[in-house]
Design an enzyme around this catalytic site. Sequence first.
Site, short mmCIF file in Angstrom:
data_model
loop_
_atom_site.label_atom_id
_atom_site.label_comp_id
_atom_site.label_asym_id
_atom_site.label_seq_id
_atom_site.Cartn_x
_atom_site.Cartn_y
_atom_site.Cartn_z
N LYS A 135 8.47 -97.23 -64.21
CA LYS A 135 8.29 -98.17 -63.09
C LYS A 135 7.63 -99.46 -63.58
CE LYS A 135 9.01 -97.95 -59.31
NZ LYS A 135 10.22 -98.41 -58.55
N TYR A 180 7.03 -91.39 -65.78
CA TYR A 180 7.43 -92.01 -64.50
C TYR A 180 6.80 -93.38 -64.36
CZ TYR A 180 6.76 -93.30 -59.63
OH TYR A 180 6.67 -94.02 -58.46
N SER A 181 5.47 -93.46 -64.48
CA SER A 181 4.81 -94.73 -64.25
C SER A 181 5.18 -95.76 -65.32
CB SER A 181 3.29 -94.55 -64.16
OG SER A 181 2.77 -93.91 -65.30
N ARG A 226 -6.66 -90.08 -54.27
CA ARG A 226 -5.54 -90.95 -53.98
C ARG A 226 -5.82 -91.73 -52.70
NH1 ARG A 226 -5.11 -89.53 -58.40
NH2 ARG A 226 -3.39 -88.50 -59.46
N THR A 270 4.96 -98.93 -57.45
CA THR A 270 3.89 -97.96 -57.25
C THR A 270 2.58 -98.44 -57.87
OG1 THR A 270 3.16 -95.71 -57.84
CG2 THR A 270 4.70 -96.77 -59.32
N ASP A 271 1.45 -97.94 -57.35
CA ASP A 271 0.16 -98.24 -57.97
C ASP A 271 -0.04 -97.49 -59.28
OD1 ASP A 271 -0.16 -95.68 -56.92
OD2 ASP A 271 -2.02 -96.13 -55.85
N GLU A 272 0.82 -96.52 -59.57
CA GLU A 272 0.65 -95.74 -60.79
C GLU A 272 0.88 -96.56 -62.06
OE1 GLU A 272 2.01 -91.69 -60.92
OE2 GLU A 272 2.36 -91.68 -58.76
#
Length: 351
Positions: free
Chosen positions: A162, A158-159, A222, A133-135
Amino acid sequence: MATWLVTGGAGFIGGNFVLEAVARGVRVVNLDALTYAGNLDTLASLQGNPDHVFVHGDIGDRELVARLLAEHRPDAVLNFAAESHVDRSIDGPAAFVQTNVVGTLALLEAVRDYWKGLEDEAKAAFRFLHVSTDEVYGTLGATGKFTETTPYAPNSPYSASKAASDHLVRAFHHTYGLPTLTTNCSNNYGPYHFPEKLIPLVIQRALAGESLPVYGDGKQVRDWLYVADHCEAIRTVLAKGRVGETYNVGGNAERENIEVVRTICRLLDQRRPRPDGQPHEVLITHVTDRPGHDRRYAIDASKLKNELGWEPKYSFEQGIAATVDWYLAHQDWVRRVLDGSYRLERIGTAA
């Protein structure tokens, strides 16, 4: 016929990817733990198809993964498996570390051992593609875009989980030589999206005449990527990407959250007008912003375009209209998610 082991293939992006892969003549072994976001209804059209083997299991189960690799001899492993909802990670981060970090590590170890045992030609052709992800890059100001060299600065559990998984994939390439590829995508939307996420949530609540909650002022930006475009990008990276490289995948469609909500409202005004004749926008309600909410994401996908020739085919206007139409036409799928019945019919899912 190519054989791919796809993890997390009953989720939103993974499910779309599996449906398209099988339609294109790929044999897919689909490993999914069927946590709350895993939905076999998404794969209903593949029931009885010999080119789709569904296995109910966890990427953290090394023995199971090793058995699947030995039995099916895949040409590639594509890792979609992840806990992915930011709000849930704030409430319970441990599950995100367990799946996204510990689970990815176990998967990498099993795949590394399988890859080492392949014959020369098969070993050279094998790929492990990690979907991220980009996060992981954190947040942006009013200008600029994430590139593949943007420093990692995750802001949510979460980020962060990841980001850790991305680092493990990189380490397995540089330490063991495992032929890895990583993609970091912007916000996806489209068919089969779990109704807790912004776009399907707004569609369903608007149809029910309920308030449409928007975090803070709604001006969080976004870059929206239609899921079919994302699936095509992943296939492109798998086929042509340089081993060990990372590729950013974006939709060239930056929108403020409030603009996304208003666009959905206008589409529903045309397709399903409210009984009282008022526009759906009257349902918009601003609520307290969530902790650590990133203000803006934007993807620079020029590396993917310049090196591999991929760019999105769908504009945001095309993609969001197709998405609204899909949800209107598939209310049975949505209802089974909302009432929980999609989780009750999992007998015979293990292979």
